[in-house]
Enzyme design. Sequence first.
Site, PDB file in Angstrom:
ATOM      1  N   ARG A  69       0.831  -1.213   0.000  1.00 15.55           N
ATOM      2  CA  ARG A  69       0.000   0.000   0.000  1.00 15.55           C
ATOM      3  C   ARG A  69       0.867   1.265   0.000  1.00 15.55           C
ATOM      4  O   ARG A  69       0.556   2.259  -0.652  1.00 15.55           O
ATOM      5  CB  ARG A  69      -0.894  -0.043   1.250  1.00 15.55           C
ATOM      6  CG  ARG A  69      -1.845   1.107   1.383  1.00 15.55           C
ATOM      7  CD  ARG A  69      -3.064   0.915   0.522  1.00 15.55           C
ATOM      8  NE  ARG A  69      -3.970   2.041   0.695  1.00 15.55           N
ATOM      9  CZ  ARG A  69      -5.268   1.984   0.466  1.00 15.55           C
ATOM     10  NH1 ARG A  69      -5.837   0.888   0.038  1.00 15.55           N
ATOM     11  NH2 ARG A  69      -6.024   3.062   0.642  1.00 15.55           N
ATOM     12  N   ILE A  96      -8.184   5.816   1.036  1.00  8.65           N
ATOM     13  CA  ILE A  96      -7.532   6.544   2.120  1.00  8.65           C
ATOM     14  C   ILE A  96      -6.064   6.684   1.728  1.00  8.65           C
ATOM     15  O   ILE A  96      -5.407   5.682   1.438  1.00  8.65           O
ATOM     16  CB  ILE A  96      -7.624   5.747   3.446  1.00  8.65           C
ATOM     17  CG1 ILE A  96      -9.070   5.399   3.776  1.00  8.65           C
ATOM     18  CG2 ILE A  96      -6.936   6.497   4.572  1.00  8.65           C
ATOM     19  CD1 ILE A  96      -9.926   6.541   4.205  1.00  8.65           C
ATOM     20  N   ASN A 111     -11.463  17.208   0.945  1.00  4.66           N
ATOM     21  CA  ASN A 111     -12.343  16.078   0.620  1.00  4.66           C
ATOM     22  C   ASN A 111     -13.795  16.507   0.778  1.00  4.66           C
ATOM     23  O   ASN A 111     -14.107  17.392   1.562  1.00  4.66           O
ATOM     24  CB  ASN A 111     -12.062  14.913   1.579  1.00  4.66           C
ATOM     25  CG  ASN A 111     -12.929  13.702   1.285  1.00  4.66           C
ATOM     26  OD1 ASN A 111     -13.074  13.288   0.134  1.00  4.66           O
ATOM     27  ND2 ASN A 111     -13.525  13.136   2.320  1.00  4.66           N
ATOM     28  N   THR A 112     -14.667  15.865   0.009  1.00  2.00           N
ATOM     29  CA  THR A 112     -16.093  16.068   0.226  1.00  2.00           C
ATOM     30  C   THR A 112     -16.723  14.748   0.645  1.00  2.00           C
ATOM     31  O   THR A 112     -16.431  13.698   0.071  1.00  2.00           O
ATOM     32  CB  THR A 112     -16.774  16.678  -1.015  1.00  2.00           C
ATOM     33  OG1 THR A 112     -18.177  16.730  -0.763  1.00  2.00           O
ATOM     34  CG2 THR A 112     -16.506  15.910  -2.289  1.00  2.00           C
ATOM     35  N   HIS A 113     -17.558  14.830   1.673  1.00  2.00           N
ATOM     36  CA  HIS A 113     -18.138  13.615   2.270  1.00  2.00           C
ATOM     37  C   HIS A 113     -19.662  13.773   2.317  1.00  2.00           C
ATOM     38  O   HIS A 113     -20.159  14.820   2.725  1.00  2.00           O
ATOM     39  CB  HIS A 113     -17.570  13.431   3.690  1.00  2.00           C
ATOM     40  CG  HIS A 113     -18.134  12.232   4.377  1.00  2.00           C
ATOM     41  ND1 HIS A 113     -17.742  10.948   4.062  1.00  2.00           N
ATOM     42  CD2 HIS A 113     -19.088  12.103   5.332  1.00  2.00           C
ATOM     43  CE1 HIS A 113     -18.416  10.090   4.803  1.00  2.00           C
ATOM     44  NE2 HIS A 113     -19.241  10.769   5.580  1.00  2.00           N
ATOM     45  N   ASP A 145      -7.065  14.786   7.187  1.00  2.00           N
ATOM     46  CA  ASP A 145      -5.948  14.496   8.087  1.00  2.00           C
ATOM     47  C   ASP A 145      -5.738  12.983   8.092  1.00  2.00           C
ATOM     48  O   ASP A 145      -6.245  12.298   7.192  1.00  2.00           O
ATOM     49  CB  ASP A 145      -6.177  15.094   9.486  1.00  2.00           C
ATOM     50  CG  ASP A 145      -7.334  14.434  10.215  1.00  2.00           C
ATOM     51  OD1 ASP A 145      -7.896  13.438   9.698  1.00  2.00           O
ATOM     52  OD2 ASP A 145      -7.680  14.902  11.316  1.00  2.00           O
ATOM     53  N   GLY A 147      -6.940  10.671   9.884  1.00  2.00           N
ATOM     54  CA  GLY A 147      -8.074   9.819  10.265  1.00  2.00           C
ATOM     55  C   GLY A 147      -9.013   9.633   9.083  1.00  2.00           C
ATOM     56  O   GLY A 147      -8.766  10.137   7.984  1.00  2.00           O
ATOM     57  N   ASP A 149     -12.158  10.790   7.553  1.00  2.00           N
ATOM     58  CA  ASP A 149     -13.144  11.881   7.543  1.00  2.00           C
ATOM     59  C   ASP A 149     -13.131  12.686   8.844  1.00  2.00           C
ATOM     60  O   ASP A 149     -14.178  13.133   9.319  1.00  2.00           O
ATOM     61  CB  ASP A 149     -14.560  11.324   7.275  1.00  2.00           C
ATOM     62  CG  ASP A 149     -14.649  10.600   5.943  1.00  2.00           C
ATOM     63  OD1 ASP A 149     -14.010  11.054   4.981  1.00  2.00           O
ATOM     64  OD2 ASP A 149     -15.375   9.595   5.859  1.00  2.00           O
TER      65      ASP A 149
HETATM   66  C1  GRF Z   1     -19.982  12.126  -3.540  1.00  2.00           C
HETATM   67  O1  GRF Z   1     -21.236  12.117  -2.882  1.00  2.00           O
HETATM   68  C2  GRF Z   1     -18.852  12.027  -2.551  1.00  2.00           C
HETATM   69  O2  GRF Z   1     -19.066  12.715  -1.368  1.00  2.00           O
HETATM   70  C3  GRF Z   1     -18.864  10.549  -2.298  1.00  2.00           C
HETATM   71  O3  GRF Z   1     -19.033   9.975  -3.557  1.00  2.00           O
HETATM   72  C4  GRF Z   1     -19.783  10.871  -4.364  1.00  2.00           C
HETATM   73  C5  GRF Z   1     -19.002  11.127  -5.612  1.00  2.00           C
HETATM   74  O4  GRF Z   1     -19.820  11.534  -6.642  1.00  2.00           O
HETATM   75  N1  GRF Z   1     -17.681  10.135  -1.601  1.00  2.00           N
HETATM   76  P1  GRF Z   1     -19.235  11.979  -8.044  1.00  2.00           P
HETATM   77  O5  GRF Z   1     -18.245  10.919  -8.500  1.00  2.00           O
HETATM   78  O6  GRF Z   1     -18.595  13.327  -7.888  1.00  2.00           O
HETATM   79  O7  GRF Z   1     -20.432  12.030  -8.959  1.00  2.00           O
END
Ligand code: GRF
Length: 204
Positions: A69, A96, A111-113, A145, A147, A149
Amino acid sequence: MAAARLVVLVSGSGTNLQALLDAIHEDPEGFGAEIVAVGADREGIAGLERATRAGIPTFVRKVGDYAARQEWDQALTEATAAYEPDLVVSAGFMKIVGKGFLDLFGGRFVNTHPALLPSFAGAHGVRDALAYGVKVTGCTVHFVDDGVDTGPIIAQGVVHVRDEDDEGALHERIKEVERQLLVDVVGRLARNGYRIEGRKVIIP
Ligand code: GRF
């Protein structure tokens, strides 16, 4: 001021990437950032096609191609660093990253969660929130970071859960909010700069 250089990492459909591409296309000068490369951990995904259509270079580093990894992490780090990004954006990148990547990009890796962190971290944020029975959920844009999320939160968006929601329907509504939030946050980080004070992110 020169546009901030973004490398965007994707693993799937890439609609968040597309939202960034569209916002930059609409206002190339004003947005404050340009996407210089798109990276992925797998081939054959719509996210990479979106990048290619937009004329943006892509790279793929698959975990399975490396003996360990850590070697994958180093390869991803080097491929990303080659584009000299100011910010790296994980837009649905389902891996990750390791210490090597964070040593170089910590504090500028966004990142977007698809949940309201710190609730429902991990790979199934939408499913877990739905199963828990929450009435509101949403999305969180945060710095990464070491961890899962857990990094400092930059912005959050709220979505109401409907009785008839299944995971797919709820995720689609979250993603509508998420795309706008990500575009707004990345633009503001690029144009205004920012500082991270402990857990707080301040965009002046
Ligand atoms: C988003 O909702 C993101 O937060 C999640 O996976 C989705 C990705 O969507 N981890 P896309 O590939 O940008 O359409």
